[in-house]
Design a protein around this motif. Structure first.
Motif, PDB file in Angstrom:
ATOM      1  N   TRP A 107       0.866  -1.437   0.035  1.00  0.00           N
ATOM      2  CA  TRP A 107       0.162  -0.066  -0.132  1.00  0.00           C
ATOM      3  C   TRP A 107       0.718   1.296   0.128  1.00  0.00           C
ATOM      4  CZ3 TRP A 107      -2.350  -4.324   2.681  1.00  0.00           C
ATOM      5  CH2 TRP A 107      -3.625  -4.501   2.310  1.00  0.00           C
ATOM      6  N   GLY A 108       2.034   1.175  -0.486  1.00  0.00           N
ATOM      7  CA  GLY A 108       3.138   2.486  -0.565  1.00  0.00           C
ATOM      8  C   GLY A 108       3.816   2.334   0.642  1.00  0.00           C
ATOM      9  N   ASN A 166       1.781  13.412  -3.383  1.00  0.00           N
ATOM     10  CA  ASN A 166       1.151  12.483  -2.379  1.00  0.00           C
ATOM     11  C   ASN A 166       2.205  11.506  -1.960  1.00  0.00           C
ATOM     12  OD1 ASN A 166       0.984  11.410  -4.940  1.00  0.00           O
ATOM     13  ND2 ASN A 166      -0.707  10.381  -4.762  1.00  0.00           N
ATOM     14  N   ALA A 167       3.420  11.460  -2.985  1.00  0.00           N
ATOM     15  CA  ALA A 167       4.366  10.369  -2.583  1.00  0.00           C
ATOM     16  C   ALA A 167       5.563  11.186  -1.492  1.00  0.00           C
ATOM     17  CB  ALA A 167       5.018  10.044  -3.831  1.00  0.00           C
ATOM     18  N   GLY A 168       6.297  10.343  -0.842  1.00  0.00           N
ATOM     19  CA  GLY A 168       7.313  11.083  -0.159  1.00  0.00           C
ATOM     20  C   GLY A 168       8.550   9.770  -0.020  1.00  0.00           C
ATOM     21  N   ILE A 206     -11.603   8.827   2.257  1.00  0.00           N
ATOM     22  CA  ILE A 206     -10.624   8.293   1.816  1.00  0.00           C
ATOM     23  C   ILE A 206      -9.373   7.962   2.539  1.00  0.00           C
ATOM     24  CG2 ILE A 206      -9.226   7.737  -0.272  1.00  0.00           C
ATOM     25  CD1 ILE A 206     -11.946   8.702  -1.954  1.00  0.00           C
ATOM     26  N   THR A 221      -4.134  12.408   0.932  1.00  0.00           N
ATOM     27  CA  THR A 221      -3.160  13.316   1.287  1.00  0.00           C
ATOM     28  C   THR A 221      -3.454  14.865   1.240  1.00  0.00           C
ATOM     29  OG1 THR A 221      -2.109  13.587  -0.938  1.00  0.00           O
ATOM     30  CG2 THR A 221      -1.393  11.599   0.870  1.00  0.00           C
ATOM     31  N   ARG A 222      -4.735  15.080   0.676  1.00  0.00           N
ATOM     32  CA  ARG A 222      -5.469  16.542   0.473  1.00  0.00           C
ATOM     33  C   ARG A 222      -4.169  17.044  -0.648  1.00  0.00           C
ATOM     34  NH1 ARG A 222      -9.495  17.478   5.016  1.00  0.00           N
ATOM     35  NH2 ARG A 222     -10.209  15.150   5.336  1.00  0.00           N
ATOM     36  N   ILE A 266      -4.607  15.517  -5.733  1.00  0.00           N
ATOM     37  CA  ILE A 266      -4.103  14.565  -6.635  1.00  0.00           C
ATOM     38  C   ILE A 266      -5.378  13.912  -7.318  1.00  0.00           C
ATOM     39  CG2 ILE A 266      -3.078  12.157  -6.934  1.00  0.00           C
ATOM     40  CD1 ILE A 266      -0.979  14.302  -5.885  1.00  0.00           C
ATOM     41  N   GLN A 326       3.727   5.329  -4.651  1.00  0.00           N
ATOM     42  CA  GLN A 326       2.467   4.583  -3.945  1.00  0.00           C
ATOM     43  C   GLN A 326       2.790   2.846  -4.128  1.00  0.00           C
ATOM     44  OE1 GLN A 326       1.069   7.380  -6.157  1.00  0.00           O
ATOM     45  NE2 GLN A 326       1.570   8.412  -4.318  1.00  0.00           N
ATOM     46  N   LEU A 379      -3.053   0.263  -4.072  1.00  0.00           N
ATOM     47  CA  LEU A 379      -3.668   1.891  -4.015  1.00  0.00           C
ATOM     48  C   LEU A 379      -3.958   2.184  -5.530  1.00  0.00           C
ATOM     49  CD1 LEU A 379      -1.471   3.944  -1.563  1.00  0.00           C
ATOM     50  CD2 LEU A 379      -3.698   3.171  -1.162  1.00  0.00           C
ATOM     51  N   VAL A 414      -8.231   4.060  -2.895  1.00  0.00           N
ATOM     52  CA  VAL A 414      -6.941   3.985  -3.515  1.00  0.00           C
ATOM     53  C   VAL A 414      -6.429   5.580  -4.069  1.00  0.00           C
ATOM     54  CG1 VAL A 414      -7.724   1.910  -4.559  1.00  0.00           C
ATOM     55  CG2 VAL A 414      -8.577   3.819  -5.586  1.00  0.00           C
ATOM     56  N   VAL A 421      -1.755   3.639   4.796  1.00  0.00           N
ATOM     57  CA  VAL A 421      -2.156   5.065   5.519  1.00  0.00           C
ATOM     58  C   VAL A 421      -3.630   5.258   4.901  1.00  0.00           C
ATOM     59  CG1 VAL A 421      -1.478   7.316   5.931  1.00  0.00           C
ATOM     60  CG2 VAL A 421       0.049   5.628   4.962  1.00  0.00           C
ATOM     61  N   SER A 481      -8.022   5.159   5.003  1.00  0.00           N
ATOM     62  CA  SER A 481      -8.984   4.326   5.233  1.00  0.00           C
ATOM     63  C   SER A 481      -8.859   3.313   4.373  1.00  0.00           C
ATOM     64  CB  SER A 481     -10.296   4.933   5.045  1.00  0.00           C
ATOM     65  OG  SER A 481     -10.208   6.219   5.338  1.00  0.00           O
ATOM     66  N   ARG A 529       1.118  11.410   9.245  1.00  0.00           N
ATOM     67  CA  ARG A 529       0.173  10.636   9.837  1.00  0.00           C
ATOM     68  C   ARG A 529       0.586   9.221  10.399  1.00  0.00           C
ATOM     69  NH1 ARG A 529      -4.547  10.062   5.584  1.00  0.00           N
ATOM     70  NH2 ARG A 529      -2.992  10.211   4.017  1.00  0.00           N
TER      71      ARG A 529
HETATM   72  P1  IMP Z   1      -4.458  10.612  -2.639  1.00  0.00           P
HETATM   73  O1  IMP Z   1      -3.128   9.809  -3.569  1.00  0.00           O
HETATM   74  O2  IMP Z   1      -3.796  11.771  -2.061  1.00  0.00           O
HETATM   75  O3  IMP Z   1      -5.641  10.942  -3.275  1.00  0.00           O
HETATM   76  O4  IMP Z   1      -4.536   9.497  -1.584  1.00  0.00           O
HETATM   77  C1  IMP Z   1      -5.554   8.481  -1.837  1.00  0.00           C
HETATM   78  C2  IMP Z   1      -5.239   7.162  -0.861  1.00  0.00           C
HETATM   79  O5  IMP Z   1      -3.922   6.801  -1.091  1.00  0.00           O
HETATM   80  C3  IMP Z   1      -5.149   7.599   0.626  1.00  0.00           C
HETATM   81  O6  IMP Z   1      -5.360   6.475   1.410  1.00  0.00           O
HETATM   82  C4  IMP Z   1      -3.770   7.920   0.906  1.00  0.00           C
HETATM   83  O7  IMP Z   1      -3.061   7.791   2.143  1.00  0.00           O
HETATM   84  C5  IMP Z   1      -3.066   7.017  -0.001  1.00  0.00           C
HETATM   85  N1  IMP Z   1      -1.489   7.242  -0.406  1.00  0.00           N
HETATM   86  C6  IMP Z   1      -1.298   8.449  -1.294  1.00  0.00           C
HETATM   87  N2  IMP Z   1      -0.132   8.474  -1.574  1.00  0.00           N
HETATM   88  C7  IMP Z   1       0.489   7.511  -0.730  1.00  0.00           C
HETATM   89  C8  IMP Z   1       1.904   7.302  -0.466  1.00  0.00           C
HETATM   90  O8  IMP Z   1       2.988   7.710  -1.192  1.00  0.00           O
HETATM   91  N3  IMP Z   1       2.012   6.172   0.562  1.00  0.00           N
HETATM   92  C9  IMP Z   1       1.079   5.645   1.218  1.00  0.00           C
HETATM   93  N4  IMP Z   1      -0.061   5.983   0.841  1.00  0.00           N
HETATM   94  C10 IMP Z   1      -0.524   6.905   0.041  1.00  0.00           C
END
Ligand code: IMP
Length: 439
Positions: A11-12, A38-40, A125, A128-129, A132, A223, A227, A237, A272, A274, A302
């Protein structure tokens, strides 16, 4: 020639940054193909911690060609901040290229991401706000603003107006928000455009150039497979395809350019936000694993949910991505935890047992794990540099995992440092290793 794809098999947060960093050393190009900030990625080099959200992990090698592919969504503020920070630390950015076709995250995307989550309330969901989802939605609706649009004021303004028009109703609560002022938004984005202009390029042609000349290209995923918007735990996702196939669409490479597919997995599982997580440990052991593994998000800070290794999900990821190699990270976190469990089947509430990753959301939501229990180990393994140095139970744990999935383990990470890795025989036969031996 080798195209090497590095993807998350869970899950990333599997530690793809470190693996990319290791393989990038002898690569000719590192290119990211999906996701956004959203990645780190956290990389530890000589005791210094580096955090990246957009720029490929290879950038720390002076002049290394590194690209952000067309499949990535870019928040230009984050990109320019990241560039400033790297420049201030004396990092050579001359190898960086940004696809002219990559889509941009706009201020309204962030507002809509926030508003969407708030509206969902308990059903949210847990994004990461960072905007994306709304940015990819505009891309699909053909209302996206691309990097190339930053270089033409007239086009940029027209496109922003067209993109905002259908969102008027949902943006009404933010009508007075200064970020939504058309004139200042256009000016801000033009400024970003000027600042990144020197990096804007046709990254598909760049990728072909290296591949066609027999070079090694690393396709860096973000990710993780579960996801994935098509194959993951929808709707919990991300809005892109983190699976290996998207390394082609997200860069312009052809499917046959992808020679090795490396799946990165932790030695346990985390997620990370839901969504279903059949092997979740919502207890003291889970808390101990979270602390030992420092399981807090690079991007959002988080606390991550933690659980046992899920082999049903990992086998699914191996098939979806046609994995050729596994990189197992954070094996050291399992030291001293006592007996270790690996989920080999799922069980539904009516006690039906099954061994495949279910396509039906309700089935997965209600599934629990059936486990194989293996002996743990107490030794500190952070200084081990060969498989022989690992305790027998650690070797047995890895062998069980690899046999179950049917994919060889190429490398094992036993700590955050770049030197804290063990290459296996399978790893030594891979293109990057051969290449390193020649270099
Ligand atoms: P979004 O990508 O910000 O729209 O988030 C959608 C879902 O993907 C959420 O559950 C986030 O926590 C998860 N997510 C997004 N990017 C990552 C990542 O780099 N690592 C882990 N979870 C991620």
């Amino acid at each position: 020639m080798a195209g090497i794809v590095i993807i998350g098999a869970q899950w990333g947060d599997e530690g793809k940054g470190k693996i990319t960093d290791l393989l990038a050393e002898n690569a000719d190009l590192v290119i990211r193909f999906q996701g956004g900030n959203n990645a780190g990625h956290t990389i530890v080099r000589d005791g210094v911690k580096w955090k990246f959200h957009l720029i490929p992990s290879g950038i720390l090698y002076p002049g290394k060609p590194c690209a952000i592919g067309n499949g990535v969504v870019i928040d230009p503020k984050v990109l320019t901040d990241e560039l400033d920070e790297l420049r201030a630390k004396g990092i050579d950015l001359s190898g960086l290229k940004v696809s002219a076709n990559a889509h941009l995250i706009m201020p309204y995307h962030m507002l809509l991401d926030h508003a969407g989550e708030t509206k969902l309330g308990k059903l949210q969901i847990g994004t990461t706000r960072r905007g994306i989802g709304p940015a990819y939605a505009d891309k699909a609706a053909r209302l996206g603003i691309r990097v190339q649009d930053l270089l033409d004021e007239k086009i940029l303004k027209k496109k922003i107006m067209a993109a905002m028009e259908p969102k008027r109703l949902s943006l009404r609560p933010y009508a007075k928000s200064p970020e939504l002022d058309l004139q200042s938004m256009t000016e801000d984005y033009l400024t970003y455009g000027h600042r990144i202009e020197q990096y804007i390029a046709d990254t598909a042609r760049l990728t072909w150039k290296y591949l066609d000349a027999g070079g090694d290209v690393i396709f860096e995923g973000a990710q993780g497979t579960l996801l994935d918007i098509d194959h993951g735990t929808y709707p919990f996702v991300t809005s892109s395809n983190p699976v290996a196939a998207s390394a082609a669409t997200g860069t312009g490479a052809g499917p046959k350019d992808l020679d090795e597919i490396w799946g990165v997995t932790k030695a346990y599982a985390t997620r990370v936000g839901s969504g279903p997580f059949p092997t979740e440990l919502d207890d003291d052991l889970g808390a101990a694993m979270r602390e030992a593994g420092g399981e807090y998000g690079t991007t959002t800070g988080r606390a991550r949910r933690v659980g046992w290794m899920d082999l049903v999900a990992l086998r699914y990821a191996a098939r979806l991505n046609t994995l050729t190699h596994l990189a197992v990270t954070k094996l050291d976190v399992l030291s001293g935890l006592g007996p270790l469990r690996l989920c080999t089947r799922y069980q539904s509430p009516n006690e039906a047992s099954f061994d495949h990753f279910p396509y039906h959301q309700s089935v997965l939501h209600r599934a629990g794990g059936e486990y194989e229990e293996l002996p743990g180990w107490d030794e500190d393994i952070t200084d081990c540099r060969s498989e022989e140095e690992l305790p027998q139970s650690a070797r047995d744990y890895l062998a069980y995992l690899s046999d179950f999935i049917g994919v060889p383990i190429a490398l094992i990470s036993v700590g955050p440092g770049r030197e804290q890795v063990i290459w296996t025989d399978a790893g030594r036969r891979t293109a990057p290793f051969q290449r390193a031996a020649i270099a």
